[in-house]
Design an enzyme around this catalytic site. Structure first.
Site, PDB file in Angstrom:
ATOM      1  N   HIS A  50       0.869  -1.331   0.084  1.00  0.00           N
ATOM      2  CA  HIS A  50      -0.040  -0.072  -0.150  1.00  0.00           C
ATOM      3  C   HIS A  50       0.791   1.366  -0.078  1.00  0.00           C
ATOM      4  O   HIS A  50       1.608   1.599   1.116  1.00  0.00           O
ATOM      5  CB  HIS A  50      -0.980  -0.153   1.306  1.00  0.00           C
ATOM      6  N   HIS A  89       1.701   5.559  -1.705  1.00  0.00           N
ATOM      7  CA  HIS A  89       1.233   6.517  -2.472  1.00  0.00           C
ATOM      8  C   HIS A  89       2.670   7.223  -3.305  1.00  0.00           C
ATOM      9  O   HIS A  89       3.281   7.476  -2.612  1.00  0.00           O
ATOM     10  CB  HIS A  89       0.688   7.631  -1.601  1.00  0.00           C
ATOM     11  N   LYS A 106      -9.433   0.098  -5.846  1.00  0.00           N
ATOM     12  CA  LYS A 106      -9.440   0.654  -4.630  1.00  0.00           C
ATOM     13  C   LYS A 106     -10.683   1.316  -4.454  1.00  0.00           C
ATOM     14  O   LYS A 106     -11.049   2.047  -5.227  1.00  0.00           O
ATOM     15  CB  LYS A 106      -8.276   1.667  -4.458  1.00  0.00           C
ATOM     16  N   HIS A 141     -10.538   1.355   1.631  1.00  0.00           N
ATOM     17  CA  HIS A 141     -10.382   2.470   2.728  1.00  0.00           C
ATOM     18  C   HIS A 141     -11.479   2.333   3.767  1.00  0.00           C
ATOM     19  O   HIS A 141     -12.511   2.719   3.261  1.00  0.00           O
ATOM     20  CB  HIS A 141     -10.102   3.821   2.150  1.00  0.00           C
ATOM     21  N   HIS A 147      -4.704  -0.532   5.686  1.00  0.00           N
ATOM     22  CA  HIS A 147      -4.175   0.253   6.650  1.00  0.00           C
ATOM     23  C   HIS A 147      -5.170   0.257   7.976  1.00  0.00           C
ATOM     24  O   HIS A 147      -5.764   1.305   8.491  1.00  0.00           O
ATOM     25  CB  HIS A 147      -3.745   1.705   6.344  1.00  0.00           C
ATOM     26  N   ASP A 206       1.452   2.730   3.540  1.00  0.00           N
ATOM     27  CA  ASP A 206       0.715   3.944   3.457  1.00  0.00           C
ATOM     28  C   ASP A 206       1.607   5.218   3.635  1.00  0.00           C
ATOM     29  O   ASP A 206       1.061   6.173   3.846  1.00  0.00           O
ATOM     30  CB  ASP A 206      -0.549   4.038   4.405  1.00  0.00           C
TER      31      ASP A 206
HETATM   32  O1  DOR Z   1      -3.454   9.532   5.655  1.00  0.00           O
HETATM   33  C1  DOR Z   1      -3.561   9.418   4.521  1.00  0.00           C
HETATM   34  N1  DOR Z   1      -3.143   9.887   3.343  1.00  0.00           N
HETATM   35  N2  DOR Z   1      -4.635   8.466   4.275  1.00  0.00           N
HETATM   36  C2  DOR Z   1      -5.138   8.108   2.917  1.00  0.00           C
HETATM   37  O2  DOR Z   1      -5.934   7.452   2.957  1.00  0.00           O
HETATM   38  C3  DOR Z   1      -4.587   8.749   1.845  1.00  0.00           C
HETATM   39  C4  DOR Z   1      -3.408   9.366   2.110  1.00  0.00           C
HETATM   40  C5  DOR Z   1      -2.935  10.366   0.837  1.00  0.00           C
HETATM   41  O3  DOR Z   1      -3.174   9.980  -0.192  1.00  0.00           O
HETATM   42  O4  DOR Z   1      -2.262  11.232   1.410  1.00  0.00           O
HETATM   43 ZN    ZN Z   2      -3.135   5.064   1.410  1.00  0.00          ZN
END
Ligand code: DOR
Ligand code: ZN
Length: 355
Positions: A14, A16, A110, A147, A185, A258
């Site tokens: 997971h 970004h 997702k 989520h 998460h 995450d």
């Molecule tokens: O804290 C987070 N940041 N939770 C999420 O679900 C998305 C993520 C983000 O893309 O910044």
């Molecule tokens: Zn995330």
């Protein structure tokens, strides 16, 4: 005292990675630590089609090549493989799913409840609308990545994951018994218990920050925006339950950082963004948590074995080694012409990933 641990090369289930200059700034951090990562689709515009996923994949590979050319990665790091995902919307069709699955390049879809978190405004407003897509995913064996928080403003922020289990997860499991579901998460004892015993192919990712910190970290001597993420950190009993789940040896729990980078100025403002940046020191943070639970011998399963098994992918070749060698997490790193604060920047970690 254990001084060194060697693991099969791990994956991040997971992550970004963002896009553009931000992507270029963070890609090497993950590629140094992980062989593959499930890449979240909440960029702008969201990755809602196979074509968008393939184009995003090319941009990630180009950023990797640039990092390699700049000497930020060796050959092993440059072989990092992004595992793409689609962003589920009310309009995703069964055909969209079948095409994505047939490509072999899309490894999950997702589900963001609309408004639940960063860039989730295009998310699902009513799960009933996604049933044709979910049916196709069940047929194709394509995992649903969830989520798991309700967005109902009447529900207390700290209860939104627990309420999601009753309102969404249980009906979903009943209606799609063979659908692979990853509860992303997880942050509560309720979710850990649910996942441990849920029917059907159900798993969860757990972040390093939810294993290491409880909600006190958000307010230690003042507001601490770099500890703010969604789902938000919970009380200590929940952290203990997550640590127990992660170190239990159950193949239903595996690593997902995450890591969610936001520029410093977007965190340190009146209404700061949610997300902890943990990519540069992810394995070291997990090793710290597992050591606290006296369970370093369980890290390999959690980090390197259970994720590929759930996703139906081969485990990686090669190994990484963590050594006991104190080092200070940088207080700040360059980020897209700006700077970013890694989680716990300035603090000392006892474990270090060997080059
Ligand atoms: O804290 C987070 N940041 N939770 C999420 O679900 C998305 C993520 C983000 O893309 O910044
Ligand atoms: Zn995330």
């Amino acid at each position: 005292m254990t001084r060194q641990i060697t693991l099969r090369r791990p994956d991040d289930w997971h992550l970004h990675l963002r896009d553009g200059d931000a992507l270029r700034s963070v890609i090497a951090a993950t590629a140094r630590q992980f062989a593959r990562a499930i890449v979240m689709p909440n960029i702008r515009p969201p990755v809602t089609t196979l074509a968008a996923a393939l184009a995003y994949r090319e941009r990630i590979l180009a950023a990797l090549a640039a990092a390699r050319a700049a000497g930020e990665l060796d050959d092993t790091g440059a072989a990092f493989e992004p595992l793409m995902t689609l962003y589920l919307t009310d309009r995703t069709t069964a055909q969209d799913i079948r095409e994505a699955s047939a490509s072999g390049q899309v490894h999950g879809v997702k589900l963001y409840p609309a408004g639940a978190t960063t860039h989730s405004d295009a998310g699902v407003t009513d799960i009933a609308r996604t049933y044709p897509a979910l049916q196709a995913m069940q047929d194709c064996g394509l995992p649903l990545l969830v989520h798991g928080e309700v967005t109902d403003p009447a529900i207390d922020l700290f209860d939104r994951e627990k309420v999601f289990i009753d309102r969404v997860m249980e009906p979903l499991r009943r209606d799609f018994p063979a659908l692979k579901v990853v509860f992303e998460h997880i942050t509560t004892q309720d979710a850990a218990q649910y996942v441990a015993q849920a029917p059907g192919p159900t798993a969860a990712t757990i972040t390093a920050h939810h294993l290491l910190y409880n909600r006190n970290a958000l307010f230690l001597g003042g507001v601490r925006p770099h500890w703010y993420c969604l789902p938000v950190l919970k009380r200590e009993t929940h952290r203990q339950a997550l640590l127990q789940a992660a170190t239990s040896g159950s193949p239903r729990f595996f690593l997902g950082t995450d890591s969610a980078p936001h520029a410093r100025h977007l965190k340190e403002i009146a209404c700061g963004c949610a997300g902890c940046y943990t990519a540069p020191h992810a394995l070291e943070l997990y090793a710290t948590a597992f050591e606290q639970a006296d369970a370093l011998d369980r890290l390999a399963g959690f980090a390197s074995e259970f994720g590929p098994a759930f996703y139906g992918l081969p485990p990686n070749q090669g190994t990484v080694t963590l050594v006991r060698e104190p080092w200070a997490i940088p207080e700040s790193l360059p980020f897209a012409g700006d700077s970013i604060v890694p989680l716990a920047g300035g603090e000392t970690l006892e474990w270090r990933l060997r080059d």
